[in-house]
Write an enzyme that holds these catalytic residues in place. Structure first.
Site, mmCIF file in Angstrom:
data_model
loop_
_atom_site.group_PDB
_atom_site.id
_atom_site.type_symbol
_atom_site.label_atom_id
_atom_site.label_comp_id
_atom_site.label_asym_id
_atom_site.label_seq_id
_atom_site.Cartn_x
_atom_site.Cartn_y
_atom_site.Cartn_z
ATOM 1 N N ASP A 50 0.857 -1.189 0.000
ATOM 2 C CA ASP A 50 0.000 0.000 0.000
ATOM 3 C C ASP A 50 0.891 1.235 0.000
ATOM 4 O O ASP A 50 2.115 1.115 -0.080
ATOM 5 C CB ASP A 50 -0.958 -0.017 1.203
ATOM 6 C CG ASP A 50 -2.300 0.619 0.853
ATOM 7 O OD1 ASP A 50 -2.297 1.812 0.490
ATOM 8 O OD2 ASP A 50 -3.340 -0.057 0.924
ATOM 9 N N HIS A 121 -2.654 3.325 -4.553
ATOM 10 C CA HIS A 121 -2.103 2.793 -3.298
ATOM 11 C C HIS A 121 -0.697 2.221 -3.512
ATOM 12 O O HIS A 121 -0.365 1.144 -2.996
ATOM 13 C CB HIS A 121 -3.033 1.711 -2.712
ATOM 14 C CG HIS A 121 -4.282 2.284 -2.112
ATOM 15 N ND1 HIS A 121 -4.312 2.859 -0.861
ATOM 16 C CD2 HIS A 121 -5.540 2.389 -2.597
ATOM 17 C CE1 HIS A 121 -5.542 3.289 -0.597
ATOM 18 N NE2 HIS A 121 -6.313 3.022 -1.638
ATOM 19 N N GLU A 187 -9.749 3.051 -5.071
ATOM 20 C CA GLU A 187 -9.306 4.416 -4.755
ATOM 21 C C GLU A 187 -8.111 4.856 -5.591
ATOM 22 O O GLU A 187 -7.049 5.173 -5.055
ATOM 23 C CB GLU A 187 -8.971 4.502 -3.258
ATOM 24 C CG GLU A 187 -10.173 4.190 -2.387
ATOM 25 C CD GLU A 187 -9.857 4.184 -0.901
ATOM 26 O OE1 GLU A 187 -10.664 4.707 -0.136
ATOM 27 O OE2 GLU A 187 -8.805 3.641 -0.492
#
Ligand code: ACM
Ligand code: ZN
Length: 365
Positions: A50, A121, A187
């Protein structure tokens, strides 16, 4: 084929553990796997990369953990970004560690599904390999020390970046025997792609309608690579909004209207795994009196809680109409670790509700 995951109603009875934001280590993971087996869970979804950390030491790619496995600080959510000031790491798993955990899980009847979150990420990956970022992006050579969504994403216009991801996935397939490999896809901001000349050229050359469609293009390429190794791709549900994927891809639904997202994915022919935030995110506090971890947790500005009874009532099949039930593989609870700092906190936040989740997913037909 996927029905062979298990003969029970829910073939996929999963737990996600995020070891990128905080790292718990082999002993904690093995203890968790034992608890999973006790409660009839069979998929360990290991979130290993991440913005805040890269936890996989892959053969021939030493920079990944050299730059990606250590960060300068880990602020508590809601506090000043520089407040804790304590270097965190380096923490990562070697190939040998991974094989040990995969073998341990296998002996308990649990498959390990690794997640390499792409193309967003990825700040820890970009810390190791800044050349894989979009033109004009500037950031320090270390993982992110704050939480939330980061604008720096993989340059989908760069052939080098696409090839490098392919190499990562090859190495992941060598290490993890799982039929499923998770490519994340949640995201992913598109601002960098909008201004990057390489990404704009890719959009033009591939005839894509806009920069959002670049994510679909990249995910299809990576899914092909996985398919060539006999693996099925899993993605978070936002990825499907960015372009069609091969029908063999599994869609894990967490955000938006979970019923609508699951039905849309199933109608496109995808198998789905349900992880709706309000039913399965152990990020939410349980709401127990005397909770020793009462500081504000990330994603909690809304004040939601997730009591064990609500977890016990979770039914992944209730999210789709009966004619699409055959597409529901099962469900997965999620232990994201922005606000889980160590093993004691992990066990406090996960173990009680894991038992409830096991009950929910092992209900008879
Ligand atoms: C997610 O919670 N970002 C999948
Ligand atoms: Zn770019």
């Amino acid at each position: 084929m996927t029905r062979t995951l298990s003969a029970r109603r829910c073939a996929w009875r999963g737990l996600l553990l995020d070891e990128a934001r905080h790292f718990f280590g082999k002993d904690a993971v093995k203890a968790l796997l034992e608890r999973m087996a006790e409660h009839g869970l069979n998929v360990f979804h290991w979130h290993l990369t991440d913005d805040q950390g890269w936890r996989l030491d892959l053969p021939g790619m030493p920079e990944l953990v050299r730059f990606g496995a250590m960060r300068a600080s880990s602020p508590r959510p809601g506090e000043d970004a520089s407040s804790d000031g304590a270097p965190y790491g380096p923490f990562f798993y070697t190939a040998r560690d991974i094989r040990e955990i995969v073998g341990f899980a296998g002996a308990l009847g649990i498959r390990v599904v690794p997640e390499i979150d792409l193309p967003g990420h990825v700040r820890a990956l970009l810390a190791a390999h800044p050349e894989l970022a979009c033109e004009g992006a500037e950031f320090p050579r270390e993982p992110l020390c704050t939480w939330g969504v980061c604008e720096d994403v993989l340059c989908a216009g760069s052939d080098e970046a696409v090839d490098f991801c392919g190499r990562i996935l090859e190495a992941v397939c060598d290490l993890f025997p799982s039929e499923f490999v998770h490519l994340g896809g949640d995201e992913c901001p598109t601002a960098r792609w909008r201004s990057c000349p390489r990404c704009r050229e890719r959009i033009r050359a591939e005839g894509l309608p806009d920069e959002a469609a670049l994510q679909g293009w990249l995910t299809r390429r990576l899914a092909e690579k996985l398919a060539a190794r006999g693996r099925r791709t899993v993605v978070w549900n936002e990825a499907l909004r960015r372009g069609d994927l091969p029908p063999s891809a599994v869609v894990q639904v967490w955000c938006g209207n979970p019923a609508a997202e699951a039905a849309a994915a199933a109608r496109k022919g995808h198998d789905v795994v349900l992880s709706p935030v309000q039913e399965t995110y152990f990020t939410l506090p349980e709401g127990l009196p005397g909770d020793p971890y009462r500081y504000r947790a990330w994603v909690l500005e809304n004040g939601w809680t997730l009591p064990a009874d609500r977890v016990r009532a979770f039914d992944p099949f209730s999210f789709v109409p009966p004619d699409l039930a055959g597409r529901v593989l099962g469900g997965e609870c999620c232990a994201w670790s922005e606000s889980i700092h160590d093993r004691a906190e992990l066990e406090y936040k996960v173990l009680g509700r894991l038992a409830a989740f096991g009950e929910a997913l092992n209900r008879p037909f």
